[in-house]
Design a protein around this motif. Structure first.
Motif, PDB file in Angstrom:
ATOM      1  N   HIS A  15       0.826  -1.213   0.000  1.00 58.19           N
ATOM      2  CA  HIS A  15       0.000   0.000   0.000  1.00 58.19           C
ATOM      3  C   HIS A  15       0.860   1.265   0.000  1.00 58.19           C
ATOM      4  O   HIS A  15       0.497   2.258  -0.634  1.00 58.19           O
ATOM      5  N   LEU A  16       2.002   1.237   0.690  1.00 59.26           N
ATOM      6  CA  LEU A  16       2.902   2.389   0.653  1.00 59.26           C
ATOM      7  C   LEU A  16       3.437   2.619  -0.758  1.00 59.26           C
ATOM      8  O   LEU A  16       3.637   3.761  -1.175  1.00 59.26           O
ATOM      9  N   CYS A  17       3.651   1.539  -1.490  1.00 57.96           N
ATOM     10  CA  CYS A  17       4.127   1.653  -2.871  1.00 57.96           C
ATOM     11  C   CYS A  17       3.062   2.325  -3.737  1.00 57.96           C
ATOM     12  O   CYS A  17       3.378   3.196  -4.557  1.00 57.96           O
ATOM     13  N   ASP A  18       1.808   1.924  -3.548  1.00 59.86           N
ATOM     14  CA  ASP A  18       0.716   2.547  -4.298  1.00 59.86           C
ATOM     15  C   ASP A  18       0.619   4.033  -3.981  1.00 59.86           C
ATOM     16  O   ASP A  18       0.428   4.863  -4.872  1.00 59.86           O
ATOM     17  N   ARG A  19       0.788   4.383  -2.722  1.00 55.31           N
ATOM     18  CA  ARG A  19       0.748   5.797  -2.327  1.00 55.31           C
ATOM     19  C   ARG A  19       1.922   6.569  -2.925  1.00 55.31           C
ATOM     20  O   ARG A  19       1.777   7.721  -3.346  1.00 55.31           O
ATOM     21  N   ALA A  20       3.097   5.942  -2.942  1.00 54.47           N
ATOM     22  CA  ALA A  20       4.275   6.602  -3.517  1.00 54.47           C
ATOM     23  C   ALA A  20       4.052   6.893  -4.996  1.00 54.47           C
ATOM     24  O   ALA A  20       4.346   7.995  -5.477  1.00 54.47           O
ATOM     25  N   LYS A  21       3.518   5.916  -5.740  1.00 51.63           N
ATOM     26  CA  LYS A  21       3.263   6.124  -7.170  1.00 51.63           C
ATOM     27  C   LYS A  21       2.217   7.217  -7.379  1.00 51.63           C
ATOM     28  O   LYS A  21       2.359   8.049  -8.280  1.00 51.63           O
ATOM     29  N   ALA A  22       1.203   7.262  -6.535  1.00 47.00           N
ATOM     30  CA  ALA A  22       0.180   8.309  -6.631  1.00 47.00           C
ATOM     31  C   ALA A  22       0.802   9.680  -6.355  1.00 47.00           C
ATOM     32  O   ALA A  22       0.477  10.665  -7.027  1.00 47.00           O
ATOM     33  N   SER A  23       1.696   9.753  -5.383  1.00 46.49           N
ATOM     34  CA  SER A  23       2.371  11.024  -5.075  1.00 46.49           C
ATOM     35  C   SER A  23       3.229  11.486  -6.239  1.00 46.49           C
ATOM     36  O   SER A  23       3.283  12.680  -6.549  1.00 46.49           O
ATOM     37  N   ILE A  24       3.892  10.550  -6.886  1.00 45.81           N
ATOM     38  CA  ILE A  24       4.713  10.889  -8.052  1.00 45.81           C
ATOM     39  C   ILE A  24       3.832  11.485  -9.149  1.00 45.81           C
ATOM     40  O   ILE A  24       4.178  12.498  -9.758  1.00 45.81           O
ATOM     41  N   LEU A  25       2.677  10.890  -9.372  1.00 43.44           N
ATOM     42  CA  LEU A  25       1.771  11.411 -10.394  1.00 43.44           C
ATOM     43  C   LEU A  25       1.194  12.766  -9.996  1.00 43.44           C
ATOM     44  O   LEU A  25       0.995  13.637 -10.850  1.00 43.44           O
TER      45      LEU A  25
END
Length: 84
Positions: A15-25
């Motif tokens: 889930h942290l990985c999904d949040r990181a990718k969302a933050s990048i976008l």
């Protein structure tokens, strides 16, 4: 202009990985980089290195973030590295 190469080291179900990718976008600078996601479970060396420390985000092979990504800080670091 040469784009930066951003890698997100992650694993399925992170889930942290999904949040990181969302933050990048959310940083709204997708025109400045190419994004690659690498599943650490596909490589025993990566699994050993990052097992308890994902996500790890690198920009042009420089570790930029671990665990959490702030979109404003991502854009700042990306702009700095692209300018070099």
């Amino acid at each position: 202009m040469v784009k930066a190469h951003v890698i997100v080291y992650s694993r399925p179900g992170c889930h942290l990985c999904d949040r990181a990718k969302a933050s990048i976008l959310r940083a709204n600078c997708a025109d400045l980089f190419t994004l690659e996601e690498i599943n650490i479970e596909s490589d025993s060396v990566l699994l050993e290195r990052y097992q308890n420390d994902i996500p790890v985000v690198t920009i042009n092979s420089v570790e930029a973030f671990k665990h959490r990504v702030d979109p404003f800080e991502f854009k700042r670091k990306l702009s700095h590295l692209v300018a070099l």
